[in-house]
Design a protein around this motif. Sequence first.
Motif, PDB file in Angstrom:
ATOM      1  N   LYS A  51     -14.150  15.533  59.971  1.00 35.77           N
ATOM      2  CA  LYS A  51     -15.229  15.264  58.917  1.00 35.77           C
ATOM      3  C   LYS A  51     -15.121  13.902  58.549  1.00 35.77           C
ATOM      4  O   LYS A  51     -16.186  12.631  58.712  1.00 35.77           O
ATOM      5  N   SER A  52     -14.448  13.850  57.788  1.00 35.65           N
ATOM      6  CA  SER A  52     -13.362  12.361  57.374  1.00 35.65           C
ATOM      7  C   SER A  52     -13.788  11.495  57.909  1.00 35.65           C
ATOM      8  O   SER A  52     -14.571  10.767  57.620  1.00 35.65           O
ATOM      9  N   ALA A 100     -17.508  10.940  58.654  1.00 32.90           N
ATOM     10  CA  ALA A 100     -18.506  10.556  57.285  1.00 32.90           C
ATOM     11  C   ALA A 100     -18.189   9.236  56.925  1.00 32.90           C
ATOM     12  O   ALA A 100     -18.749   8.631  56.839  1.00 32.90           O
ATOM     13  N   ARG A 116     -20.961   6.715  57.124  1.00 31.60           N
ATOM     14  CA  ARG A 116     -21.085   5.890  56.300  1.00 31.60           C
ATOM     15  C   ARG A 116     -20.959   4.226  56.486  1.00 31.60           C
ATOM     16  O   ARG A 116     -21.971   3.287  55.521  1.00 31.60           O
ATOM     17  N   TYR A 175     -26.388   6.978  55.781  1.00 30.04           N
ATOM     18  CA  TYR A 175     -26.302   8.334  53.881  1.00 30.04           C
ATOM     19  C   TYR A 175     -27.586   7.495  53.008  1.00 30.04           C
ATOM     20  O   TYR A 175     -27.653   8.010  52.176  1.00 30.04           O
ATOM     21  N   PRO A 222     -25.483  13.852  49.654  1.00 30.34           N
ATOM     22  CA  PRO A 222     -24.598  13.496  50.478  1.00 30.34           C
ATOM     23  C   PRO A 222     -23.831  14.638  50.649  1.00 30.34           C
ATOM     24  O   PRO A 222     -23.229  14.752  51.463  1.00 30.34           O
ATOM     25  N   ASN A 229     -22.618  16.487  54.118  1.00 31.60           N
ATOM     26  CA  ASN A 229     -20.582  16.596  54.482  1.00 31.60           C
ATOM     27  C   ASN A 229     -19.949  17.886  54.229  1.00 31.60           C
ATOM     28  O   ASN A 229     -20.035  18.464  55.308  1.00 31.60           O
ATOM     29  N   TYR A 280     -18.941  19.421  58.273  1.00 28.04           N
ATOM     30  CA  TYR A 280     -17.387  20.087  57.491  1.00 28.04           C
ATOM     31  C   TYR A 280     -17.890  21.587  58.719  1.00 28.04           C
ATOM     32  O   TYR A 280     -17.258  21.945  59.587  1.00 28.04           O
TER      33      TYR A 280
END
Length: 67
Positions: A26-27, A30, A34, A39, A45, A49, A53
């Motif tokens: 997920k990181s 994201a 981004r 976003y 946001p 997120n 996840y």
Amino acid sequence: MTGHLNVYGVYVPVLLVAMLAAYGAKSVIAAVLRRLGFYRWVWHPPLFNLALYILVLGALFNLVPRM
């Protein structure tokens, strides 16, 4: 699948491993979103997120073979 992994004599739940892998994935997703400016189109946001996840965690957990 017994629900636990044996890591050097310590039993670790499979869900914990999947949660850590989902957080890492997920990181990365994201960060890419981004960087692409996605976003700007997202209303909330942190909520997005969390949903991202949960989707990644569900996908990873479905990939784990069941015995």
